[in-house]
Structures are given as C-alpha cells and as structure tokens.
Design a protein around this motif. Structure first.
Motif, PDB file in Angstrom:
ATOM      1  N   ALA A 166      49.057  40.269  31.886  1.00 43.28           N
ATOM      2  CA  ALA A 166      48.434  39.256  32.754  1.00 43.28           C
ATOM      3  C   ALA A 166      48.472  39.653  34.232  1.00 43.28           C
ATOM      4  CB  ALA A 166      49.111  37.900  32.567  1.00 43.28           C
ATOM      5  N   ARG A 167      49.393  40.558  34.625  1.00 36.17           N
ATOM      6  CA  ARG A 167      49.436  40.981  36.032  1.00 36.17           C
ATOM      7  C   ARG A 167      48.240  41.878  36.337  1.00 36.17           C
ATOM      8  NH1 ARG A 167      52.978  37.288  37.546  1.00 36.17           N
ATOM      9  NH2 ARG A 167      52.392  37.811  39.634  1.00 36.17           N
ATOM     10  N   VAL A 168      47.624  42.431  35.297  1.00 31.87           N
ATOM     11  CA  VAL A 168      46.499  43.346  35.479  1.00 31.87           C
ATOM     12  C   VAL A 168      45.169  42.643  35.204  1.00 31.87           C
ATOM     13  CG1 VAL A 168      45.513  45.547  34.724  1.00 31.87           C
ATOM     14  CG2 VAL A 168      47.998  45.253  34.767  1.00 31.87           C
ATOM     15  N   ALA A 169      45.156  41.733  34.243  1.00 30.63           N
ATOM     16  CA  ALA A 169      43.904  41.149  33.726  1.00 30.63           C
ATOM     17  C   ALA A 169      43.098  40.458  34.819  1.00 30.63           C
ATOM     18  CB  ALA A 169      44.245  40.139  32.636  1.00 30.63           C
ATOM     19  N   ALA A 170      41.773  40.463  34.624  1.00 22.52           N
ATOM     20  CA  ALA A 170      40.869  39.812  35.582  1.00 22.52           C
ATOM     21  C   ALA A 170      40.828  38.299  35.380  1.00 22.52           C
ATOM     22  CB  ALA A 170      39.469  40.390  35.446  1.00 22.52           C
ATOM     23  N   GLY A 171      41.051  37.845  34.141  1.00 22.21           N
ATOM     24  CA  GLY A 171      41.091  36.408  33.888  1.00 22.21           C
ATOM     25  C   GLY A 171      39.756  35.768  33.580  1.00 22.21           C
ATOM     26  N   VAL A 178      42.052  48.600  36.188  1.00 21.34           N
ATOM     27  CA  VAL A 178      41.433  47.483  36.919  1.00 21.34           C
ATOM     28  C   VAL A 178      41.646  47.711  38.420  1.00 21.34           C
ATOM     29  CG1 VAL A 178      41.570  44.977  37.319  1.00 21.34           C
ATOM     30  CG2 VAL A 178      41.792  45.869  34.998  1.00 21.34           C
ATOM     31  N   LEU A 179      40.643  47.365  39.215  1.00 27.33           N
ATOM     32  CA  LEU A 179      40.735  47.497  40.679  1.00 27.33           C
ATOM     33  C   LEU A 179      40.714  46.111  41.316  1.00 27.33           C
ATOM     34  CD1 LEU A 179      37.811  50.077  41.101  1.00 27.33           C
ATOM     35  CD2 LEU A 179      40.177  50.546  40.443  1.00 27.33           C
ATOM     36  N   ARG A 187      37.303  35.797  43.358  1.00 36.87           N
ATOM     37  CA  ARG A 187      38.193  34.631  43.472  1.00 36.87           C
ATOM     38  C   ARG A 187      37.895  33.878  44.762  1.00 36.87           C
ATOM     39  NH1 ARG A 187      40.350  35.891  39.011  1.00 36.87           N
ATOM     40  NH2 ARG A 187      41.889  37.542  38.787  1.00 36.87           N
ATOM     41  N   GLU A 188      38.318  32.609  44.775  1.00 39.17           N
ATOM     42  CA  GLU A 188      38.091  31.802  45.974  1.00 39.17           C
ATOM     43  C   GLU A 188      38.872  32.339  47.179  1.00 39.17           C
ATOM     44  OE1 GLU A 188      38.466  27.841  44.485  1.00 39.17           O
ATOM     45  OE2 GLU A 188      36.268  27.716  44.424  1.00 39.17           O
ATOM     46  N   ASN A 189      40.007  33.023  46.937  1.00 38.71           N
ATOM     47  CA  ASN A 189      40.834  33.526  48.045  1.00 38.71           C
ATOM     48  C   ASN A 189      40.347  34.865  48.586  1.00 38.71           C
ATOM     49  OD1 ASN A 189      41.533  35.363  46.122  1.00 38.71           O
ATOM     50  ND2 ASN A 189      43.692  34.794  45.998  1.00 38.71           N
ATOM     51  N   GLY A 190      39.172  35.329  48.153  1.00 40.63           N
ATOM     52  CA  GLY A 190      38.612  36.559  48.698  1.00 40.63           C
ATOM     53  C   GLY A 190      38.905  37.798  47.862  1.00 40.63           C
ATOM     54  N   GLU A 191      39.747  37.660  46.836  1.00 40.30           N
ATOM     55  CA  GLU A 191      40.003  38.824  45.976  1.00 40.30           C
ATOM     56  C   GLU A 191      38.778  39.061  45.077  1.00 40.30           C
ATOM     57  OE1 GLU A 191      44.045  39.751  43.943  1.00 40.30           O
ATOM     58  OE2 GLU A 191      42.901  38.581  42.495  1.00 40.30           O
ATOM     59  N   LEU A 192      38.449  40.322  44.877  1.00 38.34           N
ATOM     60  CA  LEU A 192      37.368  40.670  43.946  1.00 38.34           C
ATOM     61  C   LEU A 192      37.946  41.660  42.938  1.00 38.34           C
ATOM     62  CD1 LEU A 192      34.305  40.498  43.227  1.00 38.34           C
ATOM     63  CD2 LEU A 192      34.001  42.543  44.632  1.00 38.34           C
ATOM     64  N   VAL A 193      38.001  41.246  41.677  1.00 39.76           N
ATOM     65  CA  VAL A 193      38.603  42.096  40.640  1.00 39.76           C
ATOM     66  C   VAL A 193      37.483  42.845  39.924  1.00 39.76           C
ATOM     67  CG1 VAL A 193      40.165  42.157  38.670  1.00 39.76           C
ATOM     68  CG2 VAL A 193      40.371  40.323  40.360  1.00 39.76           C
ATOM     69  N   VAL A 194      37.650  44.151  39.799  1.00 32.20           N
ATOM     70  CA  VAL A 194      36.654  44.973  39.109  1.00 32.20           C
ATOM     71  C   VAL A 194      37.339  45.624  37.908  1.00 32.20           C
ATOM     72  CG1 VAL A 194      35.105  46.961  39.293  1.00 32.20           C
ATOM     73  CG2 VAL A 194      35.420  45.447  41.269  1.00 32.20           C
ATOM     74  N   GLY A 195      36.789  45.389  36.709  1.00 31.24           N
ATOM     75  CA  GLY A 195      37.391  45.977  35.502  1.00 31.24           C
ATOM     76  C   GLY A 195      36.306  46.410  34.563  1.00 31.24           C
ATOM     77  N   ALA A 196      36.660  46.949  33.539  1.00 29.64           N
ATOM     78  CA  ALA A 196      37.921  47.578  33.152  1.00 29.64           C
ATOM     79  C   ALA A 196      37.581  48.713  32.199  1.00 29.64           C
ATOM     80  CB  ALA A 196      38.817  46.584  32.426  1.00 29.64           C
ATOM     81  N   THR A 197      38.421  49.746  32.236  1.00 29.90           N
ATOM     82  CA  THR A 197      38.237  50.807  31.250  1.00 29.90           C
ATOM     83  C   THR A 197      38.805  50.341  29.905  1.00 29.90           C
ATOM     84  OG1 THR A 197      40.375  51.808  31.727  1.00 29.90           O
ATOM     85  CG2 THR A 197      38.496  52.590  33.037  1.00 29.90           C
TER      86      THR A 197
END
Ligand code: GLY
Length: 396
Positions: free
Chosen positions: A47-52, A238-239, A269-279
């Motif tokens: 879960a620390r890695v997952a995009a959700g 994941v980035l 995300r609303e806080n400005g994070e953008l998660v890019v996944g995944a291999t």
C-alpha cells in the motif's frame, strides 16, 4: 530459540499488517473478538507503493467476471467504509470520487478499448465512449493524438498511504494488540493452528490465525503444504510527481491507457501529488527501481500527457503485488483448522479492502464465508483427489 508465551490468549491473531491485515483486525475487534496483529511495520507493504485506483470497471479483464462481482461489491461499500474509518480514526483517507478516463493513442489501442467497452456493456457496467476531441475537452492536458476514450465516472481513487495510516489508528482505538515484530513460525498443535512465534521468540496464542502477509504469505514457516497459499510476488514500479500550484488542475481525474501492450495510469491527488504506474514484472523478490522501468513509465505517460516532463519527479518506488493463480484473492478457512487466509489480492488490494474486512469478520465469528465470497475460498486450489485405481483387465 527460547520461546516465551505471550501475555494472553487471543481469539484472533492476524499475521501481516498491510491494509488487508489491518482491515481484518479492525473489523474482527469491532465484532468483540480479542485481536492481535503481528508485523514489523504495521501500515507498510504494497500500500505504500500503490496508486490507489478503485478501478472495478476500467480494469475489467476477460474471464474475470466472478472477480468483477466482488470488485463491484467492494466499490459500492467504499463511501460508507471511508466515512466509518475516518470517524473511527480521526484521519482523512484521501478518498476522491473523481472518475476515470481510459484513452487510446493509436488504432490498435482504440480497437482494444472498443472491445473493453463491449465487454463492460455486456456486464451491465456504466461507461461512455468519447471521441478524441471530447476526451481533450474533459482533460485539456491530453496529447492531441488521443484517438478516443472511455469515460467511467464510477472508478474513483483513495490515497493508500493515508488509508493504511487510518487503519493503524482505527485498530489501536478498537483495542487491537499490535506486535511490531515479524511472525516467524505458525504454531500447530493437534493438527490445528494455535498462534505464531514472533521474531523475539514470543509465542502469541490464538484460537484462529489469519495469514494476511501479502506476497510473503507463502513463506511463513510451519504452515503445512496443503494450507500454503499459492501466492507469488509481482513487481510494480511506480513514480510520484508533484504538480506545482501554478499548473493546477493538471488532471481532474485518473487517466489511463494501454500503450504498446503496457498499462500506464496517472492518478492526480487533491494535494498535488501525481502518481504514475505501473510496471508488471515477474522477477521474484526483486524490488530494484530500474532506469528501464522509470524510462518506460515516463515515455508512456509523456505520450498521453506531454506536459508531464515539466513536473518535479519526487519519488520512485517498487512494490510486490501478491499474485494468485487466477488473479483473485484467497479468503477464508484453509485445510488446516484454525488457519485462515486473506491474501492474493494481486492488482485489487486497495479496491477489495472493505469487502475483505467484512467477509473476514463474518467468517471469524460464524465460521461461514458470505455467499458472495465463497468462490474465493482457498480450497479452490486444493489438489484434486487422485482417481481410484482402475482394476487391471485379467487375460481371458
Ligand atoms: N491496480 C493497479 C496495479 O496493480 O498496477
């Protein structure tokens, strides 16, 4: 090693403190079961890695209609689950009902997406076909070459790190005893699981043990072969990027695509994070972040959303999904009395968290899995009984 017996016998010991173990422990404690959980770092894990992404509709695959039923059941529970968890923990989970846009960049992608749309409609799911222009009207940062897409307003997202942190607090407040140590060996007596021995030699005694250790679930010593879950690690890189306030809103919903056969998704995300996944890599226990993995993710994401190269890259990580032979979870009792599983969630651990917690609490209190969860019994992987020997024909 010297073994001392833990202070009190518990009704339930959960081995593994990722989101699946935590939700199981929380729900069990809410039902009045004296519950302990063992993990060196509760709230850690995949879960620390997952995009959700809560992507029941956009991650539909042929042949996985039974899993779809469970995914949808869990997605429906999400709003009430989040409200209850946020109330119980006093923490925000970052749940965002933003929807998803799955887009196509070339003719092959478009026919793949058309087929997915047809399958979604046959399954009675809500998704709307949009032209490239309509996609760009919704998300102006999309590349001019986008050829079409599927708008799925029901596929939302949550921040898995916040979800995990909220579950740790909810467990503590519900009275779950958190042992911040690895479980090293299952205890078995008279052909029944009776607890586990922790890394410091303490033995935790419990009436029922739930093995919920994600991709590590097949590695707990002492579990007899017939009860060992057939899970394997499937690596995902994941980035995380940051959208500076001047660029916001960069994307207003999850954007995803299949580019040259690889899945890429961008989760804002609303806080400005953008998660890019995944291999998706079958490399055993390797969690190296590779130049090739980062390159492919950025290359594919850049084809979808060219402006991404302007954003600060803030984090690169790799995690291990707990893969199962049919990509579906293993939930409920095993061949060893007293030992249950909650593992094998593969690509859907975050999505399946609410339904897993409820189902595990049901089976821990009543001994029975709810009807909707029965297809996911670990017993579906039990070896078939060997056929009775055919009597040899006697010569005439
Ligand atoms: N469900 C997204 C992934 O596993 O990459």
């Amino acid at each position: 090693m010297h073994t001392s017996v833990g202070r009190q016998p518990y009704d339930v010991l959960v081995v593994g403190g990722g989101i699946i173990g935590l939700v199981t422990a929380w729900r069990a404690a809410q039902r009045g079961l004296r519950t302990a959980l063992a993990d060196p770092e509760p709230g850690g894990g995949a879960a620390r890695v997952a995009a959700g992404m809560l992507a029941a509709v956009t991650e539909l695959h042929y042949g996985e209609q039974t899993l779809l039923g469970l995914n949808l059941a869990s997605a429906r529970r999400y709003p009430a689950f989040v409200a209850e968890l946020e109330e119980a923990s006093g923490r925000d989970t970052g749940y965002r009902t933003c929807g998803t846009l799955a887009v196509a960049l070339d003719a092959d992608d478009r026919s793949h997406l058309r087929e997915l749309h047809a399958l979604q409609r046959r399954c009675g799911l809500e998704s709307e076909w949009l032209s490239g222009r309509e996609c760009r009207r919704l998300e102006p940062m999309l590349a001019p070459g986008v050829r079409g897409g599927l708008r799925v307003d029901g596929d939302h997202q949550i921040d898995p790190r916040r979800l995990a942190d909220a579950l740790v607090t909810a467990c503590e407040r519900a009275g779950v005893a958190l042992y911040r140590l690895a479980a090293e060996r299952l205890s078995v007596a008279r052909e029944r699981a009776t607890g586990a021995v922790l890394a410091d030699g303490t033995e935790i005694v419990a009436d029922q043990v739930v093995l919920a250790a994600g991709s590590l679930s097949g590695r707990l010593a002492g579990v007899p072969a017939e009860a060992l879950p057939p899970v394997r690690p499937v690596k995902g890189q994941v980035l995380r990027l940051t959208v500076p306030p001047a660029y916001a809103p960069f994307l207003s919903r999850t954007v995803r695509a299949v580019v040259r056969g690889s899945h890429v998704y961008l989760v804002p995300r609303e806080n400005g994070e953008l998660v890019v996944g995944a291999t998706t890599e079958e490399l055993g226990w390797d969690t190296t972040v590779t130049a090739g993995g980062v390159y492919e993710l950025l290359r594919d994401a850049h084809e979808l959303v060219p402006g991404i190269t302007e954003l600060p890259l803030t984090e690169t990580l790799a995690g291990l999904r707990p893969g199962s032979p049919d990509n579906a979870p293993l939930l409920g009792p095993t061949a060893l009395p007293g030992l249950l599983l909650a593992t094998g969630h593969y690509r859907n651990g975050v999505l399946l968290t609410p339904v897993t917690g409820d189902a595990m609490a049901d089976v821990l209190t009543s001994g029975e899995l709810p009807d909707a969860v029965r297809p996911f019994t670990p017993r579906r992987f039990a070896p078939a009984p060997s056929p009775s020997p055919v009597p040899e024909e006697q010569p005439a």
